[in-house]
Design an enzyme around this catalytic site. Sequence first.
Site, PDB file in Angstrom:
ATOM      1  N   LYS A   1      40.848  86.560 -30.484  1.00  5.44           N
ATOM      2  CA  LYS A   1      40.285  85.953 -29.276  1.00  5.44           C
ATOM      3  C   LYS A   1      40.160  86.969 -28.145  1.00  5.44           C
ATOM      4  O   LYS A   1      41.125  87.629 -27.769  1.00  5.44           O
ATOM      5  CB  LYS A   1      41.173  84.782 -28.846  1.00  5.44           C
ATOM      6  CG  LYS A   1      40.634  83.979 -27.664  1.00  5.44           C
ATOM      7  CD  LYS A   1      41.590  82.804 -27.363  1.00  5.44           C
ATOM      8  CE  LYS A   1      41.090  81.933 -26.235  1.00  5.44           C
ATOM      9  NZ  LYS A   1      42.038  80.818 -25.953  1.00  5.44           N
TER      10      LYS A   1
ATOM     11  N   CYS B   1      37.880  78.776 -28.391  1.00  6.13           N
ATOM     12  CA  CYS B   1      38.204  78.026 -27.179  1.00  6.13           C
ATOM     13  C   CYS B   1      37.582  78.595 -25.894  1.00  6.13           C
ATOM     14  O   CYS B   1      36.396  78.409 -25.654  1.00  6.13           O
ATOM     15  CB  CYS B   1      39.729  77.914 -27.052  1.00  6.13           C
ATOM     16  SG  CYS B   1      40.296  76.561 -25.983  1.00  6.13           S
TER      17      CYS B   1
ATOM     18  N   GLU C   1      42.398  75.533 -32.865  1.00  4.72           N
ATOM     19  CA  GLU C   1      43.258  76.568 -32.293  1.00  4.72           C
ATOM     20  C   GLU C   1      44.706  76.097 -32.341  1.00  4.72           C
ATOM     21  O   GLU C   1      44.999  74.929 -32.101  1.00  4.72           O
ATOM     22  CB  GLU C   1      42.830  76.845 -30.849  1.00  4.72           C
ATOM     23  CG  GLU C   1      43.592  77.980 -30.178  1.00  4.72           C
ATOM     24  CD  GLU C   1      43.124  78.219 -28.750  1.00  4.72           C
ATOM     25  OE1 GLU C   1      43.239  79.359 -28.278  1.00  4.72           O
ATOM     26  OE2 GLU C   1      42.662  77.256 -28.098  1.00  4.72           O
TER      27      GLU C   1
END
Length: 271
Positions: free
Chosen positions: A113, A158, A40
Amino acid sequence: MKIAALQMVSGLDVQRNLAQARLLIQQAAALGAELVALPEYFCAMGRRDTDKLAVRESFGQGPIQDFLAQAARELQLWVLGGTVPLAADDDGHALNSSLLFSPQGECAARYDKIHLFHFENGKERYEEAATVQAGSRPVVCDVRARSGEVWRLGLSVCYDLRFPELYRALSAQGADVLLVPSAFTHTTGQAHWETLLRARAVENLAYVLAPGQGGVHENGRRTWGHSMLVDPWGEVQALQACGPGIALGELSHERLRQLRQQLPALTHRVL
């Protein structure tokens, strides 16, 4: 099929970060990797959260995306550009997007995301939603190995790791490999990173490839690292603990089928 998680300690300068990423991609390719995944924010870890807005790109064009496409094409492998800040619906936000490029240099998949990180313990405070616009849909993508084998990837980023329902949705769409490019903080990573990765692998009987940021950055932030490949039984196949490096491992359809036959938990789901 060999795959690799590429760990970085990205700084403030985009070009220096891209140069480090290129070196790691080349090293992984030389080791036989056919798919590599960057962490990321591999392209920049800014001094302030708003710094990412200055390097936003429109989807399909921009120097960061050009870099990923060129690396994939020249080295003839699949490249996951951990996350790239893309233009959002307003000037105050970016999309935190994971982009997969094929060996032909084409963008084969894009995942924005969904879950945005928030953490505050009195010493550290993070509020990703202040500068990032959330995505809304799970994404899977098929990749073909040089042997002809096809693997279905499930994309995530993440903080998504804490939401097992996302991975159930990816599993329901046939995902064999779950990708988790990350920049976990040292605090939360030390406590939960490996546990969560192994849990996602075990409960979905899938491989998990998790490239992370791993070290002390120019902006003072400390990330956990411990990039790894976890197999469907929850065993860690490869690990890069701290600093830039490569966690290289191999996918096996035979092992995946064997484990899913021995423990057919995915066919026993009720809810």
